[in-house]
Design a protein around this motif. Sequence first.
Motif, PDB file in Angstrom:
ATOM      1  N   PHE A 154      -6.163  -7.597   7.338  1.00 31.91           N
ATOM      2  CA  PHE A 154      -5.397  -8.669   6.306  1.00 31.91           C
ATOM      3  C   PHE A 154      -4.392  -7.866   5.366  1.00 31.91           C
ATOM      4  O   PHE A 154      -3.168  -8.222   5.267  1.00 31.91           O
ATOM      5  N   ASP A 155      -4.921  -6.997   4.646  1.00 30.49           N
ATOM      6  CA  ASP A 155      -4.361  -6.085   3.547  1.00 30.49           C
ATOM      7  C   ASP A 155      -3.201  -5.398   4.239  1.00 30.49           C
ATOM      8  O   ASP A 155      -2.255  -5.178   3.685  1.00 30.49           O
ATOM      9  N   LEU A 156      -3.479  -4.977   5.546  1.00 32.15           N
ATOM     10  CA  LEU A 156      -2.430  -3.969   6.154  1.00 32.15           C
ATOM     11  C   LEU A 156      -1.266  -4.911   6.699  1.00 32.15           C
ATOM     12  O   LEU A 156      -0.302  -4.760   6.457  1.00 32.15           O
ATOM     13  N   LEU A 157      -1.743  -6.149   7.179  1.00 34.78           N
ATOM     14  CA  LEU A 157      -0.768  -7.083   7.783  1.00 34.78           C
ATOM     15  C   LEU A 157       0.174  -7.490   6.496  1.00 34.78           C
ATOM     16  O   LEU A 157       1.377  -7.701   6.860  1.00 34.78           O
ATOM     17  N   THR A 158      -0.095  -7.663   5.429  1.00 32.97           N
ATOM     18  CA  THR A 158       0.616  -8.393   4.390  1.00 32.97           C
ATOM     19  C   THR A 158       1.315  -7.184   3.490  1.00 32.97           C
ATOM     20  O   THR A 158       1.784  -7.484   2.446  1.00 32.97           O
ATOM     21  N   LEU A 198      -1.885   3.333  -5.001  1.00 33.10           N
ATOM     22  CA  LEU A 198      -1.454   2.598  -6.338  1.00 33.10           C
ATOM     23  C   LEU A 198      -1.932   1.561  -6.722  1.00 33.10           C
ATOM     24  O   LEU A 198      -1.937   1.146  -7.944  1.00 33.10           O
ATOM     25  N   HIS A 199      -2.367   0.733  -5.906  1.00 31.09           N
ATOM     26  CA  HIS A 199      -3.105  -0.499  -6.363  1.00 31.09           C
ATOM     27  C   HIS A 199      -4.386  -0.611  -5.611  1.00 31.09           C
ATOM     28  O   HIS A 199      -4.686  -0.161  -4.587  1.00 31.09           O
ATOM     29  N   GLN A 200      -5.291  -1.600  -6.187  1.00 29.71           N
ATOM     30  CA  GLN A 200      -6.510  -2.147  -5.556  1.00 29.71           C
ATOM     31  C   GLN A 200      -6.125  -2.670  -4.360  1.00 29.71           C
ATOM     32  O   GLN A 200      -4.949  -3.431  -4.251  1.00 29.71           O
ATOM     33  N   PRO A 201      -7.019  -2.683  -3.038  1.00 25.58           N
ATOM     34  CA  PRO A 201      -6.717  -3.141  -1.972  1.00 25.58           C
ATOM     35  C   PRO A 201      -6.418  -4.534  -2.169  1.00 25.58           C
ATOM     36  O   PRO A 201      -7.374  -5.304  -2.863  1.00 25.58           O
ATOM     37  N   GLY A 202      -5.647  -5.413  -1.544  1.00 22.70           N
ATOM     38  CA  GLY A 202      -5.234  -6.640  -1.638  1.00 22.70           C
ATOM     39  C   GLY A 202      -4.649  -7.404  -3.033  1.00 22.70           C
ATOM     40  O   GLY A 202      -4.086  -8.342  -3.102  1.00 22.70           O
ATOM     41  N   GLU A 203      -4.258  -6.492  -4.038  1.00 18.10           N
ATOM     42  CA  GLU A 203      -3.786  -6.686  -5.226  1.00 18.10           C
ATOM     43  C   GLU A 203      -2.065  -6.510  -5.191  1.00 18.10           C
ATOM     44  O   GLU A 203      -1.479  -7.605  -5.798  1.00 18.10           O
ATOM     45  N   ASN A 260       6.409  -0.623   3.642  1.00 22.54           N
ATOM     46  CA  ASN A 260       6.285   0.368   4.438  1.00 22.54           C
ATOM     47  C   ASN A 260       5.124   0.906   5.134  1.00 22.54           C
ATOM     48  O   ASN A 260       4.812   0.856   6.404  1.00 22.54           O
ATOM     49  N   THR A 261       4.424   1.736   4.439  1.00 29.50           N
ATOM     50  CA  THR A 261       3.225   2.385   4.882  1.00 29.50           C
ATOM     51  C   THR A 261       2.199   1.684   5.558  1.00 29.50           C
ATOM     52  O   THR A 261       1.572   2.142   6.529  1.00 29.50           O
ATOM     53  N   SER A 262       1.935   0.368   5.166  1.00 28.13           N
ATOM     54  CA  SER A 262       0.870  -0.440   5.680  1.00 28.13           C
ATOM     55  C   SER A 262       1.320  -0.596   7.400  1.00 28.13           C
ATOM     56  O   SER A 262       0.280  -0.594   8.267  1.00 28.13           O
ATOM     57  N   SER A 263       2.582  -0.696   7.699  1.00 28.13           N
ATOM     58  CA  SER A 263       2.827  -0.792   9.066  1.00 28.13           C
ATOM     59  C   SER A 263       2.781   0.511   9.829  1.00 28.13           C
ATOM     60  O   SER A 263       2.501   0.450  11.092  1.00 28.13           O
ATOM     61  N   ASP A 264       2.697   1.630   9.487  1.00 27.72           N
ATOM     62  CA  ASP A 264       2.580   2.754   9.921  1.00 27.72           C
ATOM     63  C   ASP A 264       1.119   2.863  10.213  1.00 27.72           C
ATOM     64  O   ASP A 264       0.801   3.432  11.304  1.00 27.72           O
ATOM     65  N   ILE A 265       0.283   2.334   9.189  1.00 23.65           N
ATOM     66  CA  ILE A 265      -1.175   2.361   9.390  1.00 23.65           C
ATOM     67  C   ILE A 265      -1.466   1.447  10.426  1.00 23.65           C
ATOM     68  O   ILE A 265      -2.426   1.774  11.319  1.00 23.65           O
ATOM     69  N   GLN A 266      -0.803   0.245  10.629  1.00 22.18           N
ATOM     70  CA  GLN A 266      -1.362  -0.592  11.676  1.00 22.18           C
ATOM     71  C   GLN A 266      -0.814  -0.081  13.086  1.00 22.18           C
ATOM     72  O   GLN A 266      -1.828  -0.267  13.964  1.00 22.18           O
TER      73      GLN A 266
END
Length: 382
Positions: A114-118, A167-172, A177-183
């Motif tokens: 969910f963290d990645l998707l958001t 840079l932030h705690q997960p979910g905060e 951009n980067t989360s979509s590459d990880i997806q």
Amino acid sequence: MTNLHNILETYISDGPVPGAVTLVARGDRVEVQTAGSADADGTAPMARDSIFRIASLTKPVVAAAVMMLVEDGRIALDDPVGKWLPELASPTVVRTPDGPVDDVVPAAGPITVFDLLTSRAGYGFPSDFSLPVVGRLFSDLKQGPPQPQLVPAPDAWMAALSRIPLLHQPGEGWLYNTSSDIQGVLIARVSGRTLPEFLAERLFEPLGMTDTGFEVPAGKLDRFTSYYRLGPGGERELADAPDGQWSSLPAFPSGAGGLVSTVDDWHAFARMLLAEGTVDGRPLLSPASVRQMTTDQLTRAQREAGKMFLEGQGWGFGGSVDIEAIEPWNVPGRYGWIGGTGTAAHLTASTGTVAILFTQLELTGPTPPPVMRDFWQYVAGV
């Protein structure tokens, strides 16, 4: 000629845009306009089936693929991603956003699907690009304008990512951009297929998206547009030719910005979302998944922190969701995004409207260029 065609011609005749293709659909009524040329030399007129680098319009497509794996029961939204991405099993976080990259604390909890998707995994671009940890995204991961042939293969890319703190705690915090590459890497590891293979089998083939992928085959290069950026003096410079970086499959297929497509292909994807996940009566996604994708998932504080990218908007899965009618075209609930290569695509479920604009001129910042704003103004009046 329609008003839309005249709008396009204005920016092509008197501005830096070499050409454009637009599609505006409401239900079964579809208007397509083309103008200008596939390159600045005018060697070929723009056509309805011209192929463009769609950059960040890749993000909603990849988010839909993640939701397919959720519906398959292969992953769950609250699953820690470390099970499939061990490089991210024990992340660290910079103690302060503007502090040194080596001054870190352990993450308070795991990064979830969910963290990645958001886009709240802790990796990505904030409003301040000068932060030390953000510099590592450019230098180590080649984040930024798409350059597919320069990015290392997924395993090497993930190894480099693991050495960069959050840079932030997960979910905060919402970061771009980067989360979509990880997806994209997550999809490949969970499915046991490469990202291009999975997208082709589960999305592109069922939707008839025959011109969408991470490369342009030799037989289609005559339909592939050239890609430009503006130089320091405002002069137009060739950034990539048809036989350039997208003419072969890259080692790292970018889930954040690697796809090429046509207006009709992206329209097929949008129609599927408007039909609550179905195509020709066949369900590709559940209505519940589509609602999650197209609903704002951010808190007010997260929207405010990301205001540079999200003014008047929240974030669903892979795309923005309008929450304020700050302009005539900002219909609350409108879902979509803009790509850094001069592309934009949005859909509005309440009116059944799809609006797509493809050009081949790199955007210079988060503010939409005048041609895009005039296009949206036109759509608002349709």
